[in-house]
Write a protein that holds these residues in place. Structure first.
Motif, short mmCIF file in Angstrom:
data_model
loop_
_atom_site.label_atom_id
_atom_site.label_comp_id
_atom_site.label_asym_id
_atom_site.label_seq_id
_atom_site.Cartn_x
_atom_site.Cartn_y
_atom_site.Cartn_z
N LEU A 140 -11.21 -5.15 -4.28
CA LEU A 140 -10.85 -5.96 -5.31
C LEU A 140 -9.65 -5.35 -6.40
CD1 LEU A 140 -14.20 -6.63 -5.55
CD2 LEU A 140 -12.52 -8.04 -4.71
N HIS A 141 -8.76 -5.66 -6.05
CA HIS A 141 -7.29 -5.32 -6.65
C HIS A 141 -7.34 -3.92 -6.33
CE1 HIS A 141 -9.26 -8.84 -9.84
NE2 HIS A 141 -8.49 -8.80 -8.71
N ALA A 142 -7.47 -3.62 -5.18
CA ALA A 142 -6.24 -2.01 -4.73
C ALA A 142 -5.11 -2.21 -4.62
CB ALA A 142 -7.49 -1.70 -3.73
N CYS A 143 -4.30 -1.39 -5.55
CA CYS A 143 -3.21 -1.94 -6.10
C CYS A 143 -2.10 -1.72 -5.01
CB CYS A 143 -2.24 -0.89 -7.33
SG CYS A 143 -4.08 -0.37 -8.17
N LYS B 223 -14.52 -10.64 -17.78
CA LYS B 223 -15.04 -9.08 -16.35
C LYS B 223 -16.37 -9.80 -15.79
CE LYS B 223 -14.22 -6.29 -13.85
NZ LYS B 223 -12.93 -6.21 -13.21
N TYR C 104 -17.66 -2.10 -12.14
CA TYR C 104 -18.41 -2.86 -12.30
C TYR C 104 -18.96 -4.11 -11.01
CZ TYR C 104 -15.58 -2.17 -16.93
OH TYR C 104 -15.62 -1.54 -17.75
N LEU C 105 -18.01 -4.53 -10.45
CA LEU C 105 -18.65 -5.37 -9.12
C LEU C 105 -19.39 -4.68 -8.19
CD1 LEU C 105 -14.96 -6.72 -9.21
CD2 LEU C 105 -17.14 -8.09 -9.53
N SER D 272 -11.53 9.66 -3.74
CA SER D 272 -10.56 9.74 -2.15
C SER D 272 -9.92 8.90 -2.12
CB SER D 272 -12.14 9.79 -1.10
OG SER D 272 -10.31 9.95 0.33
N ILE E 201 -7.82 6.11 -0.12
CA ILE E 201 -8.77 5.02 1.12
C ILE E 201 -8.35 5.29 2.67
CG2 ILE E 201 -9.09 2.73 1.97
CD1 ILE E 201 -8.39 1.09 -1.09
N ASP F 209 -4.37 -0.54 3.13
CA ASP F 209 -5.43 0.54 3.34
C ASP F 209 -6.25 -0.07 3.76
OD1 ASP F 209 -3.08 2.53 3.39
OD2 ASP F 209 -3.74 3.41 1.12
N VAL G 282 -9.68 6.86 -5.73
CA VAL G 282 -8.64 8.25 -5.95
C VAL G 282 -8.58 8.69 -7.36
CG1 VAL G 282 -7.17 6.77 -6.62
CG2 VAL G 282 -6.90 8.21 -4.98
N ALA H 162 -2.56 -0.40 -1.40
CA ALA H 162 -3.95 0.12 -1.00
C ALA H 162 -4.86 -0.72 -0.29
CB ALA H 162 -4.21 1.14 -2.10
N GLY I 3 -13.14 1.60 -8.83
CA GLY I 3 -12.35 1.83 -9.86
C GLY I 3 -13.26 2.02 -10.87
N GLY J 104 -11.55 1.45 -3.41
CA GLY J 104 -10.62 1.19 -5.46
C GLY J 104 -11.63 0.85 -5.82
C1 LIG Z 1 -7.01 -2.21 -10.54
S1 LIG Z 1 -8.93 -1.41 -10.21
C2 LIG Z 1 -9.71 -2.10 -10.09
C3 LIG Z 1 -10.87 -1.83 -9.48
C4 LIG Z 1 -12.62 -2.69 -9.29
N1 LIG Z 1 -12.16 -2.83 -7.41
C5 LIG Z 1 -12.42 -4.48 -10.52
O1 LIG Z 1 -11.79 -5.18 -9.54
O2 LIG Z 1 -12.75 -3.83 -11.07
C6 LIG Z 1 -7.67 -0.36 -8.84
C7 LIG Z 1 -8.24 0.66 -8.58
O3 LIG Z 1 -7.97 1.05 -6.85
C8 LIG Z 1 -7.77 2.36 -7.00
N2 LIG Z 1 -6.76 2.63 -5.90
C9 LIG Z 1 -5.29 2.24 -6.33
N3 LIG Z 1 -4.56 2.87 -4.84
C10 LIG Z 1 -5.97 3.77 -4.08
C11 LIG Z 1 -5.84 4.49 -2.76
N4 LIG Z 1 -5.06 4.24 -2.44
N5 LIG Z 1 -6.84 4.45 -2.71
C12 LIG Z 1 -8.28 5.50 -3.28
N6 LIG Z 1 -8.23 4.19 -4.68
C13 LIG Z 1 -6.78 3.73 -4.95
C14 LIG Z 1 -7.52 2.99 -8.49
O4 LIG Z 1 -7.65 4.33 -8.59
C15 LIG Z 1 -8.18 1.17 -9.34
O5 LIG Z 1 -9.50 2.65 -9.70
#
Ligand SMILES: C[S@@+](CC[C@H](N)C(=O)[O-])C[C@H]1O[C@@H](n2cnc3c(N)ncnc32)[C@H](O)[C@@H]1O
Length: 409
Positions: free
Chosen positions: A268-271, A167, A203-204, A252, A254, A277, A226, A274, A200, A198
């Motif tokens: 970063l890494h929003a699934c 990390k 950290y970033l 919320s 996104i 979005d 969320v 997302a 999470g 997103g």
């Molecule tokens: C894998 S974590 C990455 C967290 C952080 N950005 C990082 O890179 O360390 C993905 C985060 O995106 C959030 N997330 C996923 N889909 C989302 C959405 N549609 N709206 C808001 N948050 C979302 C998840 O709840 C999660 O906390």
């Protein structure tokens, strides 16, 4: 974790532990590839003299040695030793339970369990040894930075936790990219409006906040996620750091978060969608800089029914098909960003050792440039051609008007 179980209470006599010790000493003695080692934790019924031992290679008068830092309640003792002198200290059998050894290409992690079990894990790395005596590599955030401690990347004594090493490297890589992407907003002295979609555990987010703080740039930062639990945790951290008035966290999705004018969007890494979005939100928010690291690309996988003939061999292999469509997804995201007035590039964010999903899409707003309209039209034509070829409509297009040209069906 690759693991070997063994039921003996004391592993010191165990043949496997002896072999692993030899391996650890061998890896440390290979001074041209050795990067660092950490011995930490306490083995059951043992009391090591020190809390932790850090080992790294060091060049002293043209000779490569190992620098050993013994950390304990009395402070830090440093010794520079030849590797045979180091192994003679028999520190591996002095009561530690966790052993980490990294060289240029591999990370070896060994843990001795409560019942004497031996757990061993080997993974790939891509590291460079630092040989300079007492000279620390320049970092954006020092290990002891209070922000790293607050978010849990460093321990309370200001050392990176072994489990958070990746990390920390990700944070450093991200800050490097942030620094090289800021020319678009460098002129303005107004507070930088920045949002992490997103976020999470943030950290970033906190690292980016700290990055600007160390450069004496004021920021208005928002983190959106969320999950409500992350908001509570992040707000506590912000309060503890005394920055609650400059950084806020919102619970919320996104897509449901009202669009605001911002300068920088990170996601970063929003699934899966997302990321779409977030990118669409950024476009509507007139962001000048967008940094997004996509992950979990499902959207186009579900849409593609007919594969182009030219890629028939790729689609005969599951993993290649997945990667091909992941690449197509990110290429089309970058293409849409170009269509709406950004200059976009896609590059490797962190090393691909742990995941193939390690790309970053960066977009810098260039819509004020003289040839912007012509460039956008060309990009739109290319984009339409590719979508027609694959019979797809990317999720990001669903969320944006692409310059008033009819959407592809
Ligand atoms: C894998 S974590 C990455 C967290 C952080 N950005 C990082 O890179 O360390 C993905 C985060 O995106 C959030 N997330 C996923 N889909 C989302 C959405 N549609 N709206 C808001 N948050 C979302 C998840 O709840 C999660 O906390």
């Amino acid at each position: 974790m690759a693991m070997a179980n063994n039921s003996r209470e004391d592993v010191s006599a165990n043949a496997e532990w002896i072999l692993v010790q030899e391996e650890i000493y061998r890896r440390i003695s290979e001074t041209h590839s050795f990067v660092r080692a950490v011995f930490s934790g306490r083995r059951r019924n043992h009391q090591p003299h020190f809390d932790r031992i850090d080992v790294r290679p060091v060049r002293i008068k043209d000779e490569l040695k190992v620098q050993v830092e013994f950390r304990g309640s009395d402070g830090v003792i440093t010794k520079n030793l030849f590797s045979n002198e180091f192994s003679e200290l028999a520190l591996l059998d002095s009561g530690f339970s966790h052993f980490l050894v990294e060289n240029r290409a591999e990370r070896l992690e060994v843990r001795l369990g409560k019942k004497g079990q031996l757990f061993r894990k080997l993974s790939r790395t891509n590291l460079e040894p630092e040989y300079e005596h007492d000279k620390k590599k320049k970092r954006f955030l020092e290990e002891r930075d209070p922000y790293l401690i607050a978010v849990g990347i460093s321990d309370s004594e200001g050392r990176i936790k072994p489990s958070m090493r990746d990390k920390y490297l990700q944070v450093e890589e991200f800050l490097k990219i942030l620094e090289t992407s800021m020319s678009a907003i460098a002129e303005s002295q107004d507070p930088i409006r920045i949002i992490d979609l997103g976020c999470g555990h943030a950290y970033l987010t906190f690292a980016a906040f700290r990055f600007f703080q160390l450069k004496n740039r004021s920021v208005n930062f928002i983190g959106v996620d969320v999950k409500s639990k992350t908001r509570e945790r992040n707000e506590e951290i912000a309060k503890g750091l005394g920055i609650a008035s400059e950084i806020s966290f919102v619970n919320s999705a996104i897509a449901e978060y009202p669009v605001l004018e911002v300068d920088v969007v990170i996601a970063l890494h929003a699934c899966d969608t997302a990321t779409d979005d977030a990118l669409s939100w950024a476009v509507k928010a007139n962001a000048k800089v967008i940094l997004a690291a996509p992950c979990c690309h499902h959207n186009l996988h579900q849409q593609i029914k007919e594969k182009p003939d030219a890629l028939i061999q790729v689609f005969q292999h599951g993993i290649l098909a997945v990667r091909q469509v992941d690449l197509l997804t990110d290429a089309l995201r970058a293409a849409i960003l170009e269509v709406v007035g950004f200059s976009a590039d896609v590059f490797e964010f962190v090393s691909g050792d742990h995941t193939a999903r390690n790309l970053m899409v960066r977009a810098i707003c260039v819509s004020a440039e003289s040839n912007a309209e012509r460039r956008k039209a060309d990009k739109l034509r290319e984009y339409r051609h590719t979508c027609a070829l694959w019979g797809i409509k990317p999720a990001m297009e669903e969320r944006l008007e692409l310059g008033g040209i009819p959407l592809s069906d």
